[in-house]
Structures are given as C-alpha cells and as structure tokens.
Design an enzyme around this catalytic site. Structure first.
Site, mmCIF file in Angstrom:
data_model
loop_
_atom_site.group_PDB
_atom_site.id
_atom_site.type_symbol
_atom_site.label_atom_id
_atom_site.label_comp_id
_atom_site.label_asym_id
_atom_site.label_seq_id
_atom_site.Cartn_x
_atom_site.Cartn_y
_atom_site.Cartn_z
ATOM 1 N N GLY A 38 0.724 -1.247 -0.024
ATOM 2 C CA GLY A 38 -0.212 -0.101 -0.010
ATOM 3 C C GLY A 38 0.881 1.352 -0.011
ATOM 4 O O GLY A 38 0.460 2.302 -0.400
ATOM 5 N N GLU A 77 1.600 1.607 -3.566
ATOM 6 C CA GLU A 77 0.604 2.322 -4.320
ATOM 7 C C GLU A 77 0.136 3.824 -3.924
ATOM 8 O O GLU A 77 -0.229 4.392 -4.750
ATOM 9 C CB GLU A 77 -0.639 1.564 -3.920
ATOM 10 C CG GLU A 77 -0.463 0.066 -4.118
ATOM 11 C CD GLU A 77 -1.346 -1.098 -3.697
ATOM 12 O OE1 GLU A 77 -1.474 -1.503 -2.556
ATOM 13 O OE2 GLU A 77 -2.216 -1.554 -4.641
HETATM 14 N N1 CO8 Z 1 1.907 -3.695 8.878
HETATM 15 C C1 CO8 Z 1 1.542 -3.691 10.084
HETATM 16 N N2 CO8 Z 1 3.082 -3.809 10.799
HETATM 17 C C2 CO8 Z 1 4.049 -3.473 10.223
HETATM 18 C C3 CO8 Z 1 3.918 -3.434 8.840
HETATM 19 C C4 CO8 Z 1 2.944 -3.635 8.101
HETATM 20 N N3 CO8 Z 1 2.743 -3.619 6.544
HETATM 21 N N4 CO8 Z 1 5.238 -3.349 8.254
HETATM 22 C C5 CO8 Z 1 6.147 -3.304 9.353
HETATM 23 N N5 CO8 Z 1 5.419 -3.411 10.607
HETATM 24 C C6 CO8 Z 1 5.870 -3.497 11.755
HETATM 25 C C7 CO8 Z 1 6.624 -4.648 12.309
HETATM 26 O O1 CO8 Z 1 5.570 -5.528 12.725
HETATM 27 C C8 CO8 Z 1 7.504 -4.297 13.385
HETATM 28 O O2 CO8 Z 1 6.478 -4.216 14.590
HETATM 29 P P1 CO8 Z 1 7.002 -4.894 16.126
HETATM 30 O O3 CO8 Z 1 8.091 -3.884 16.418
HETATM 31 O O4 CO8 Z 1 5.671 -4.377 17.204
HETATM 32 O O5 CO8 Z 1 7.499 -6.307 15.855
HETATM 33 C C9 CO8 Z 1 7.731 -2.843 13.138
HETATM 34 O O6 CO8 Z 1 6.985 -2.507 11.981
HETATM 35 C C10 CO8 Z 1 9.203 -2.791 12.322
HETATM 36 O O7 CO8 Z 1 9.256 -3.804 11.432
HETATM 37 P P2 CO8 Z 1 10.290 -5.021 11.430
HETATM 38 O O8 CO8 Z 1 10.604 -5.309 12.645
HETATM 39 O O9 CO8 Z 1 9.805 -6.010 10.312
HETATM 40 O O10 CO8 Z 1 11.358 -4.221 10.246
HETATM 41 P P3 CO8 Z 1 12.530 -4.864 9.345
HETATM 42 O O11 CO8 Z 1 13.611 -3.669 9.331
HETATM 43 O O12 CO8 Z 1 12.997 -5.887 10.164
HETATM 44 O O13 CO8 Z 1 11.811 -5.132 8.132
HETATM 45 C C11 CO8 Z 1 10.137 -4.703 6.427
HETATM 46 C C12 CO8 Z 1 11.234 -4.013 7.477
HETATM 47 C C13 CO8 Z 1 10.993 -5.408 5.433
HETATM 48 C C14 CO8 Z 1 9.611 -3.250 5.712
HETATM 49 C C15 CO8 Z 1 9.358 -5.646 6.962
HETATM 50 O O14 CO8 Z 1 8.632 -4.782 8.058
HETATM 51 C C16 CO8 Z 1 8.131 -5.971 6.232
HETATM 52 O O15 CO8 Z 1 8.452 -6.866 5.386
HETATM 53 N N6 CO8 Z 1 6.942 -5.617 6.191
HETATM 54 C C17 CO8 Z 1 5.825 -5.836 5.578
HETATM 55 C C18 CO8 Z 1 5.689 -5.320 4.264
HETATM 56 C C19 CO8 Z 1 4.417 -5.777 3.243
HETATM 57 O O16 CO8 Z 1 4.610 -7.059 3.100
HETATM 58 N N7 CO8 Z 1 3.680 -5.135 2.917
HETATM 59 C C20 CO8 Z 1 2.382 -5.122 2.052
HETATM 60 C C21 CO8 Z 1 1.359 -5.341 3.190
HETATM 61 S S1 CO8 Z 1 -0.175 -5.732 2.320
HETATM 62 C C22 CO8 Z 1 -0.654 -4.342 1.568
HETATM 63 O O17 CO8 Z 1 -0.216 -3.229 1.587
HETATM 64 C C23 CO8 Z 1 -1.774 -4.410 0.746
HETATM 65 C C24 CO8 Z 1 -2.298 -3.124 0.260
HETATM 66 C C25 CO8 Z 1 -3.731 -3.401 -0.336
HETATM 67 C C26 CO8 Z 1 -4.842 -3.484 0.666
HETATM 68 C C27 CO8 Z 1 -6.069 -3.625 0.195
HETATM 69 C C28 CO8 Z 1 -7.138 -3.665 1.197
HETATM 70 C C29 CO8 Z 1 -7.692 -5.210 1.532
#
Ligand code: CO8
Length: 260
Positions: free
Chosen positions: A111, A114
């Site tokens: 997102g 996007e």
């Molecule tokens: N949602 C919720 N929390 C998140 C997200 C997310 N997308 N990304 C990161 N966080 C949180 C982590 O859970 C973590 O929280 P906590 O400290 O409480 O555990 C904190 O942010 C820090 O993240 P990381 O520890 O994972 O940090 P890293 O440096 O290790 O990694 C990344 C960074 C690579 C960005 C990793 O966090 C990651 O892969 N995040 C998810 C990325 C992803 O898959 N995004 C796509 C999500 S789906 C989407 O966007 C669909 C859009 C359309 C929706 C349509 C409606 C239905």
C-alpha cells in the site's frame, strides 16, 4: 484539526504531510486512511496551498504497506470495503488542484508503493525500496497498484514485480520510470522543497489545468486528450496570469502570478 497519525505543516503555500506511525513503519491502518482522506478534502478547499509533499516519519520507511495486523482479521466483505476506502482516498490525490509529490524516505511497500504511485510524481532517497509484496501474503495489491504500476512502467514489468514480490532499490525504480529523482537521504526533503518552491512560483490556475489534463489525458485516446488540452489552454486566459506571464516576458521582467 487534530491528527493522530499525521503531522501537518504549512509554510509559504507548501504543505508537508508526514504519515506518522513510525513504530509500525507508517503502515496504513483504517484510522490513518480516514485521517488522510479528511485532510485531502480540506486541502482541496484551501486556496493558499500550492504544492503538497507527502512523506513518512522516521528514517526507515515511507509506508511499509497496509497494516497487516488489520488485514489478518478481514473477510471478503471487509477487505473490499477497506480496499475501497484506500482507493477512494488515493484517487483524491489526482483530483487535488495542486501537485502532490511523494517524498519516499525508505520502504514503500504494498500500500505504501501504491500511495506513492497515486501521487503526481516521486522523489526517493537513495535508501528507498519499492515493491508490491502482497503475493507473499496470499493477496494482490488492492489500493490501485495493479492499475497505476502497469500504466506507469508497462504491464509486463508491473506483472513481474507483482508476481515475484521483488523489492527494488530507488535507482532501479528510476530506470523503470517509477521515480523521477533519487537523492541522498540527507538532502531528500530539501530537494523536494526546492521543486515545490519552483512550482509554487508559477500561476496556480495553469498548474491545476496542466495537472488535470495530464491525468485525464492518459485515460483517453490522443485526439480526445488534445481536445481537453486546447479547452484547458483556452481556460488559462480566464486567469490574469496568462496576461501577466506573456506581458512580463515581453517587458523583460519576472512575472508576478496570482496567489490563488
Ligand atoms: N503492517 C503492520 N505492521 C508492520 C508492517 C505492516 N505492513 N510493516 C512493518 N510493520 C511493523 C512490524 O510488525 C514491526 O513491529 P514490532 O516492532 O511491533 O514487531 C515494526 O513494524 C518494524 O518492522 P520489522 O521489525 O519487520 O522491520 P525490518 O527492518 O526487519 O523489516 C520490512 C522492514 C521489510 C518493511 C518488514 O517490516 C516488512 O516486510 N513489512 C511488511 C511489508 C509488506 O508485506 N507490505 C505489504 C502489506 S499488504 C498491502 O500493503 C496491501 C495493500 C492493499 C490492501 C487492500 C485492502 C484489502
């Protein structure tokens, strides 16, 4: 207005919106989407605003996607409603009369990518990373990514990025035409501000008309697009800025355009 998930700053006609959930890498939850939607409505009515800069809080992420902790509890019905809310908010960016620049300071995933795509153009830090990782979650992009990415970089390249969920760095994103400019992280906002100031020095009516014609034009055939362009060209003369701009050139002085 009070914002829980946003920081709003306005100076000399330039608005900076910072998406502010750094602990979740600024992930888009329903609250943040609703706040941004409301702010975009307010900006549409604010005649003082000439350019909007959209960025993420912290030095790690622009937006790391939709909030996965919310997605995890959705069913087909609520997912469609959520996608609609995000799409509707992002569509408002194109409808704003002033340019919106995505200032991508880190991860722009799912997102977040996007949202950046919904802006008029993107400046990225050297540290920025783009990607649509939805397939890794058993999902597809739902905030317009399948459509805007394909329009921006071509269907085949968009499909490769979506099918593989590959993350790309800013330089590669620029080669693909996703990003306009890549800037060292420390200078990113400064560069975006410079561009914003340059845009803000133009006539606001002509900037709005150019924006609407480009956005609407890419949705239609060339003949229809050129028709829209000449109608909008005519409309430029409804503003005193056309007389001021052309007159200033002939008088060899700097044009002073209207403020709104
Ligand atoms: N949602 C919720 N929390 C998140 C997200 C997310 N997308 N990304 C990161 N966080 C949180 C982590 O859970 C973590 O929280 P906590 O400290 O409480 O555990 C904190 O942010 C820090 O993240 P990381 O520890 O994972 O940090 P890293 O440096 O290790 O990694 C990344 C960074 C690579 C960005 C990793 O966090 C990651 O892969 N995040 C998810 C990325 C992803 O898959 N995004 C796509 C999500 S789906 C989407 O966007 C669909 C859009 C359309 C929706 C349509 C409606 C239905």
């Amino acid at each position: 207005m009070e914002w829980k998930n946003l920081i709003y700053e306005k100076d000399a006609g330039i608005v900076r919106i910072t998406l502010n959930r750094p602990k979740a890498l600024n992930a888009l939850n329903a609250d943040l989407i609703a706040e941004l939607d409301g702010l975009l409505d307010a900006l549409e009515k604010d005649r003082e605003v000439r350019v909007v800069l959209l960025t993420g809080a912290g030095d790690k992420a622009f937006v790391a996607g939709a909030d996965i902790s919310e997605l995890a509890h959705m069913d087909s019905f609520s997912a469609r409603i959520f996608a609609e809310a995000g799409q509707s908010m992002m569509a408002k960016i194109a409808r704003l009369p002033m340019p919106v620049i995505a200032v991508v300071n880190g991860f722009a995933l799912g997102g977040g990518c996007e949202l950046a795509l919904a802006c008029d153009f993107i400046y990225a830090s050297e540290k920025a990373v783009f990607g649509l990782p939805e397939e890794t979650l058993g999902l597809i992009p739902g905030f317009g990514g399948t459509q805007r990415l394909a329009r921006k970089i071509g269907a085949a390249m968009a499909m490769e990025l979506i099918f593989t969920a590959k993350r790309i760095k800013a330089e590669e994103a620029m080669v693909l035409g996703l990003v306009n400019r890549v800037v060292p992280a420390d200078h990113l906002m400064e560069e975006a501000q410079k561009t914003a100031l340059s845009i803000a020095s133009m006539g606001p009516a002509a900037i709005s008309l150019a924006k609407v014609v480009v956005h609407k034009g890419i949705e239609v055939d060339l003949v229809s697009g050129c028709y829209m362009e000449r109608e909008a060209f005519g409309l430029c003369f409804a503003s005193p800025d056309a007389g001021e701009g052309t007159g200033a050139f002939l008088e060899k002085r700097k044009a002073v355009f209207s403020k709104s």
